[in-house]
Write a protein that holds these residues in place. Sequence first.
Motif, PDB file in Angstrom:
ATOM      1  N   ALA A   1      -5.868 -15.713  -4.528  1.00  0.00           N
ATOM      2  CA  ALA A   1      -4.982 -15.070  -5.508  1.00  0.00           C
ATOM      3  C   ALA A   1      -3.556 -15.004  -4.970  1.00  0.00           C
ATOM      4  O   ALA A   1      -2.601 -15.268  -5.715  1.00  0.00           O
ATOM      5  N   ALA A   2      -3.406 -14.680  -3.699  1.00  0.00           N
ATOM      6  CA  ALA A   2      -2.076 -14.620  -3.085  1.00  0.00           C
ATOM      7  C   ALA A   2      -1.407 -15.989  -3.142  1.00  0.00           C
ATOM      8  O   ALA A   2      -0.226 -16.108  -3.493  1.00  0.00           O
ATOM      9  N   GLU A   3      -2.164 -17.012  -2.832  1.00  0.00           N
ATOM     10  CA  GLU A   3      -1.628 -18.376  -2.883  1.00  0.00           C
ATOM     11  C   GLU A   3      -1.240 -18.747  -4.312  1.00  0.00           C
ATOM     12  O   GLU A   3      -0.202 -19.355  -4.548  1.00  0.00           O
TER      13      GLU A   3
ATOM     14  N   GLU B   1       7.962  -9.042  -8.310  1.00  0.00           N
ATOM     15  CA  GLU B   1       6.703  -8.660  -7.666  1.00  0.00           C
ATOM     16  C   GLU B   1       5.701  -8.165  -8.706  1.00  0.00           C
ATOM     17  O   GLU B   1       4.527  -8.509  -8.661  1.00  0.00           O
ATOM     18  N   ALA B   2       6.165  -7.386  -9.662  1.00  0.00           N
ATOM     19  CA  ALA B   2       5.283  -6.890 -10.731  1.00  0.00           C
ATOM     20  C   ALA B   2       4.702  -8.058 -11.516  1.00  0.00           C
ATOM     21  O   ALA B   2       3.510  -8.049 -11.860  1.00  0.00           O
ATOM     22  N   ASN B   3       5.512  -9.077 -11.786  1.00  0.00           N
ATOM     23  CA  ASN B   3       5.013 -10.260 -12.495  1.00  0.00           C
ATOM     24  C   ASN B   3       3.957 -10.984 -11.680  1.00  0.00           C
ATOM     25  O   ASN B   3       2.970 -11.473 -12.232  1.00  0.00           O
ATOM     26  N   GLN B   4       4.158 -11.060 -10.380  1.00  0.00           N
ATOM     27  CA  GLN B   4       3.185 -11.724  -9.523  1.00  0.00           C
ATOM     28  C   GLN B   4       1.856 -10.957  -9.505  1.00  0.00           C
ATOM     29  O   GLN B   4       0.786 -11.571  -9.565  1.00  0.00           O
TER      30      GLN B   4
ATOM     31  N   SER C   1       0.956  -5.139  -1.758  1.00  0.00           N
ATOM     32  CA  SER C   1       1.554  -4.988  -3.083  1.00  0.00           C
ATOM     33  C   SER C   1       0.502  -4.729  -4.152  1.00  0.00           C
ATOM     34  O   SER C   1       0.698  -3.908  -5.054  1.00  0.00           O
ATOM     35  N   PHE C   2      -0.617  -5.425  -4.062  1.00  0.00           N
ATOM     36  CA  PHE C   2      -1.696  -5.257  -5.045  1.00  0.00           C
ATOM     37  C   PHE C   2      -2.238  -3.838  -4.989  1.00  0.00           C
ATOM     38  O   PHE C   2      -2.415  -3.187  -6.015  1.00  0.00           O
ATOM     39  N   LYS C   3      -2.471  -3.345  -3.779  1.00  0.00           N
ATOM     40  CA  LYS C   3      -2.993  -1.980  -3.603  1.00  0.00           C
ATOM     41  C   LYS C   3      -1.985  -0.956  -4.125  1.00  0.00           C
ATOM     42  O   LYS C   3      -2.360   0.010  -4.800  1.00  0.00           O
ATOM     43  N   ALA C   4      -0.705  -1.168  -3.835  1.00  0.00           N
ATOM     44  CA  ALA C   4       0.331  -0.244  -4.301  1.00  0.00           C
ATOM     45  C   ALA C   4       0.414  -0.234  -5.829  1.00  0.00           C
ATOM     46  O   ALA C   4       0.594   0.816  -6.445  1.00  0.00           O
TER      47      ALA C   4
ATOM     48  N   TYR D   1       0.805  -8.975 -11.893  1.00  0.00           N
ATOM     49  CA  TYR D   1       0.246  -9.177 -13.234  1.00  0.00           C
ATOM     50  C   TYR D   1      -0.465 -10.536 -13.313  1.00  0.00           C
ATOM     51  O   TYR D   1      -1.571 -10.636 -13.853  1.00  0.00           O
ATOM     52  N   GLU D   2       0.157 -11.566 -12.757  1.00  0.00           N
ATOM     53  CA  GLU D   2      -0.463 -12.897 -12.745  1.00  0.00           C
ATOM     54  C   GLU D   2      -1.779 -12.871 -11.979  1.00  0.00           C
ATOM     55  O   GLU D   2      -2.747 -13.520 -12.386  1.00  0.00           O
ATOM     56  N   SER D   3      -1.822 -12.128 -10.871  1.00  0.00           N
ATOM     57  CA  SER D   3      -3.053 -12.074 -10.083  1.00  0.00           C
ATOM     58  C   SER D   3      -4.154 -11.336 -10.844  1.00  0.00           C
ATOM     59  O   SER D   3      -5.325 -11.709 -10.762  1.00  0.00           O
ATOM     60  N   ILE D   4      -3.786 -10.297 -11.604  1.00  0.00           N
ATOM     61  CA  ILE D   4      -4.767  -9.587 -12.412  1.00  0.00           C
ATOM     62  C   ILE D   4      -5.293 -10.504 -13.525  1.00  0.00           C
ATOM     63  O   ILE D   4      -6.501 -10.530 -13.798  1.00  0.00           O
TER      64      ILE D   4
END
Length: 158
Positions: free
Chosen positions: A80-82, A56-59, A94-97, A61-64
């Motif tokens: 971004a989610a897609e 999840e952290a990698n995902q 997850s992004f907010k957290a 990071y990828e979105s950032i």
Amino acid sequence: KEELEGGEMLRGFRELMEKCDRDGEYNDISMLSSVLTVVFGVLSDGEAVFDEINSEANQIYESITYINENYAEEITAEQAAEKVNMSYSYFAKSFKAATGRTFTEYLNITRINEAEQMLINTDLTVSEIATRCGYNNISYFISLYKKHKGITPLSERK
């Protein structure tokens, strides 16, 4: 209970309980063996949880990275989610957290920070900077800039 059934941790707890129930049939080595079985179970179960968190952290990071590379474009949290293969609702949570901000807040902060650098380091007009940072509405850009930086873009330039 279902997660523990058949796992090393539950087996270790059972052995430990059985040895404690039998008078005189346990010694330090057998107790240590049972405790180590429990610890091994915790660690191996924890590894799966760690892998999930790491993924999840990698995902996120990828979105950032996606935001940083595409802030000038019209991008949405759904896109971004897609991009990172997450459902929108799970991604948003997850992004907010992970960042303490919503996707839109993070995107706006990224854009405003880039605009600040352009104001300081280029001779581009405020209108050109706004457009290059993904804002088509100049008034909206100026109000967001002032909200985040406490001054207007022109004051920043001076």
